[in-house]
Design a protein around this motif. Structure first.
Motif, PDB file in Angstrom:
ATOM      1  N   UNK A 135       0.844  -1.205   0.000  1.00 15.21           N
ATOM      2  CA  UNK A 135       0.000   0.000   0.000  1.00 15.21           C
ATOM      3  C   UNK A 135       0.876   1.251   0.000  1.00 15.21           C
ATOM      4  N   UNK A 136       1.926   1.257   0.799  1.00 17.64           N
ATOM      5  CA  UNK A 136       2.826   2.405   0.882  1.00 17.64           C
ATOM      6  C   UNK A 136       3.574   2.623  -0.431  1.00 17.64           C
ATOM      7  N   UNK A 137       4.020   1.552  -1.052  1.00 15.55           N
ATOM      8  CA  UNK A 137       4.729   1.652  -2.336  1.00 15.55           C
ATOM      9  C   UNK A 137       3.813   2.254  -3.398  1.00 15.55           C
ATOM     10  N   UNK A 138       2.592   1.748  -3.513  1.00 13.59           N
ATOM     11  CA  UNK A 138       1.676   2.264  -4.527  1.00 13.59           C
ATOM     12  C   UNK A 138       1.201   3.683  -4.190  1.00 13.59           C
ATOM     13  N   UNK A 139       1.032   3.976  -2.913  1.00 17.43           N
ATOM     14  CA  UNK A 139       0.692   5.340  -2.509  1.00 17.43           C
ATOM     15  C   UNK A 139       1.821   6.294  -2.879  1.00 17.43           C
ATOM     16  N   UNK A 140       3.056   5.866  -2.658  1.00 18.49           N
ATOM     17  CA  UNK A 140       4.207   6.677  -3.060  1.00 18.49           C
ATOM     18  C   UNK A 140       4.209   6.939  -4.548  1.00 18.49           C
ATOM     19  N   UNK A 141       3.862   5.944  -5.342  1.00 16.74           N
ATOM     20  CA  UNK A 141       3.784   6.110  -6.793  1.00 16.74           C
ATOM     21  C   UNK A 141       2.724   7.118  -7.196  1.00 16.74           C
ATOM     22  N   UNK A 142       1.564   7.045  -6.563  1.00 20.58           N
ATOM     23  CA  UNK A 142       0.474   7.980  -6.873  1.00 20.58           C
ATOM     24  C   UNK A 142       0.847   9.400  -6.454  1.00 20.58           C
ATOM     25  N   UNK A 143       1.415   9.533  -5.263  1.00 23.79           N
ATOM     26  CA  UNK A 143       1.849  10.856  -4.801  1.00 23.79           C
ATOM     27  C   UNK A 143       2.920  11.417  -5.727  1.00 23.79           C
ATOM     28  N   UNK A 144       3.857  10.581  -6.146  1.00 22.85           N
ATOM     29  CA  UNK A 144       4.895  11.020  -7.074  1.00 22.85           C
ATOM     30  C   UNK A 144       4.305  11.536  -8.370  1.00 22.85           C
ATOM     31  N   UNK A 145       3.308  10.833  -8.916  1.00 22.64           N
ATOM     32  CA  UNK A 145       2.653  11.264 -10.143  1.00 22.64           C
ATOM     33  C   UNK A 145       1.952  12.607  -9.943  1.00 22.64           C
ATOM     34  N   UNK A 146       1.260  12.757  -8.827  1.00 21.99           N
ATOM     35  CA  UNK A 146       0.601  14.031  -8.534  1.00 21.99           C
ATOM     36  C   UNK A 146       1.615  15.166  -8.398  1.00 21.99           C
ATOM     37  N   UNK A 147       2.744  14.863  -7.742  1.00 22.97           N
ATOM     38  CA  UNK A 147       3.776  15.891  -7.568  1.00 22.97           C
ATOM     39  C   UNK A 147       4.373  16.341  -8.898  1.00 22.97           C
TER      40      UNK A 147
END
Length: 159
Positions: A135-147
């Motif tokens: 969950x943390x890995x995929x959340x990091x990916x989504x946050x990275x895309x938003x950033x």
């Protein structure tokens, strides 16, 4: 965890090298025109610079986190973002276009293996349950895309 802390300190340095490759490749190949959401090379450079600065803050400003667990989750998410970013868009776009794409060399030979190693160490050390890690890995990916889009928007204001 001390060994993992020393290893994760390399993440922003590798990310910086990756960003330098991207900027140089886009500048020299004039590939910026193929990215419709980026208006000019200056906008891209500013966005990449903001992302690079953030990576150093995430890793080296441990005092901004309330707990060590919060720091570990943030490092795991950041590492996951780097790992996923190696595939989406770098490696997959190079395969799809059957040619060099900006950032694919460092993504393939630096970011992917090193972030994979860090992710494996998190798993091996059993710092978090596997479900929370994923969950943390995929959340990091989504946050990275938003950033990416936030930083491009900020950069657009200044260019």
């Amino acid at each position: 965890m001390n060994i993992l802390n020393r290893q994760t300190s390399l993440l922003p340095i590798l990310f910086m090298l990756h960003n330098i490759e991207e900027v140089a490749a886009i500048h020299f190949t004039n590939a910026i025109h193929s990215l419709s959401f980026i208006h000019n090379i200056s906008q891209f450079i500013i966005a990449v610079l903001l992302f690079t600065i953030l990576s150093f803050i995430i890793v080296f400003r441990k005092n901004i986190y309330k707990t060590n667990t919060q720091y570990q989750y943030t490092i795991l998410g950041f590492t996951g973002m780097l790992f996923l970013n190696s595939f989406f868009p770098h490696i997959l776009s190079a395969i799809y276009f059957r040619r060099y794409t900006p950032g694919v060399i460092t993504a393939s030979f630096l970011i992917l293996p090193f972030s994979g190693f860090i992710l494996w160490k998190f798993h091996d050390l059993k710092i978090f349950p596997v479900k929370k890690q994923l969950i943390t890995i995929f959340t990091g990916g989504i946050i990275g895309l938003l950033l990416v889009f936030i930083f491009l928007g900020i950069a657009y204001i200044f260019t």
